[in-house]
Design an enzyme around this catalytic site. Structure first.
Site, short mmCIF file in Angstrom:
data_model
loop_
_atom_site.label_atom_id
_atom_site.label_comp_id
_atom_site.label_asym_id
_atom_site.label_seq_id
_atom_site.Cartn_x
_atom_site.Cartn_y
_atom_site.Cartn_z
N ARG A 14 1.07 -1.29 0.18
CA ARG A 14 -0.04 0.11 0.21
C ARG A 14 1.03 1.22 -0.35
O ARG A 14 1.32 1.08 -0.47
CB ARG A 14 -1.03 0.32 1.64
N ASP A 62 7.62 -6.21 15.21
CA ASP A 62 6.49 -5.95 15.67
C ASP A 62 6.84 -5.34 16.46
O ASP A 62 7.73 -5.07 17.25
CB ASP A 62 5.88 -7.40 16.94
N ASP A 140 -2.81 12.84 10.10
CA ASP A 140 -4.01 12.90 9.68
C ASP A 140 -4.29 13.63 9.65
O ASP A 140 -4.14 14.65 10.93
CB ASP A 140 -4.80 11.41 10.03
N TYR A 153 -7.85 6.05 17.55
CA TYR A 153 -7.01 6.62 16.01
C TYR A 153 -6.64 8.62 16.42
O TYR A 153 -5.84 7.83 16.07
CB TYR A 153 -7.83 6.13 15.11
#
Length: 245
Positions: A14, A62, A140, A153
């Protein structure tokens, strides 16, 4: 430029893969981090190494295993001899309606979007100081205009913006710290809240008339990597959507 090295988290697919391809085309060498997408990461590395030999390596980890984050920095230095940039791309994104918060959701969303970038930055500082390096995180635009039912989030990305500004001040002038803030950049794989109706609604609100693509983010990231007088910047890369929200 052929000597510069960037660590990209979540770089197997992506947006992360798009950033990797773009920066590789600009001459960067890449340590490609992944968690579970090892096959995709190795395929991307093979693709790019076929273009320029020994220019990309893969390191699965991870990111929630905070104590292991220095391994990524060490792997970049061992493989390529230096580290010039860290791109915090890896991110979890899912709804957390009020009344349904769970500890595991908190650990996942805050861990991937805030804790891991912060501790990775700390682990990378000493190497980045040697190269006058850069940290770029993906924030964002919805930090200021939250999606309904995505409180955890939103909190995590707001923390990432605060981290960017705080580290920019503390690490200057040796290390620059910036972020890009996408709007919609590739629809999520699972659809989720982004039904066909919602996608059309969002598309209609973007002045540029389309959603973003990985290259749009990659171009902005590349600019921030090269713009030597910019630090503490959170650059919207949203086709103008934040202007009309």
């Amino acid at each position: 430029m052929d000597n510069k090295v960037v660590l990209i988290t979540g770089g197997a697919r992506r947006v992360g893969a798009g950033i990797a391809r773009f920066l590789h085309a600009q001459g960067w060498r890449i340590l490609l981090h992944c968690r579970a997408s090892v096959t995709q990461a190795q395929a991307l590395a093979d693709e790019l190494n076929a273009i320029r030999a020994n220019s990309v390596a893969v390191y699965p980890l991870d990111l929630l295993q905070t104590e292991r984050l220095p391994e990524l920095v060490a792997a970049a230095v061992q493989q390529f001899g230096r580290l010039d940039a860290v791109i915090n791309n890896a991110s979890s994104f899912f709804a957390t309606p009020v009344g349904e918060f769970t500890e595991s959701a908190w650990l996942d969303l805050l861990g991937s979007n805030l804790k891991a970038p912060l501790f990775l930055a700390q682990a990378a500082v000493s190497e980045l100081q040697k190269t006058q390096g850069v940290i770029v995180s993906i924030a964002d635009i919805h930090v200021d205009r939250p999606f309904p039912e995505h409180t955890l989030y939103t909190v995590a990305k707001a923390g990432l913006v605060a981290m960017t500004k705080s580290l920019a001040r503390e690490l200057a002038p040796a290390v620059r710290v910036n972020a890009v803030a996408p709007g919609t950049n590739i629809w999520p794989d699972d659809g989720g809240i982004f039904t066909q109706e919602k996608q059309q609604e969002i598309l209609g609100s973007i002045p540029m008339g389309r959603i973003g693509q990985p290259d749009d983010l990659a171009q902005a990231i590349h600019f921030l990597l090269e713009a030597s007088y910019l630090t503490g910047v959170v650059l919207p890369v949203d086709g103008g959507r934040s202007v009309v929200l």
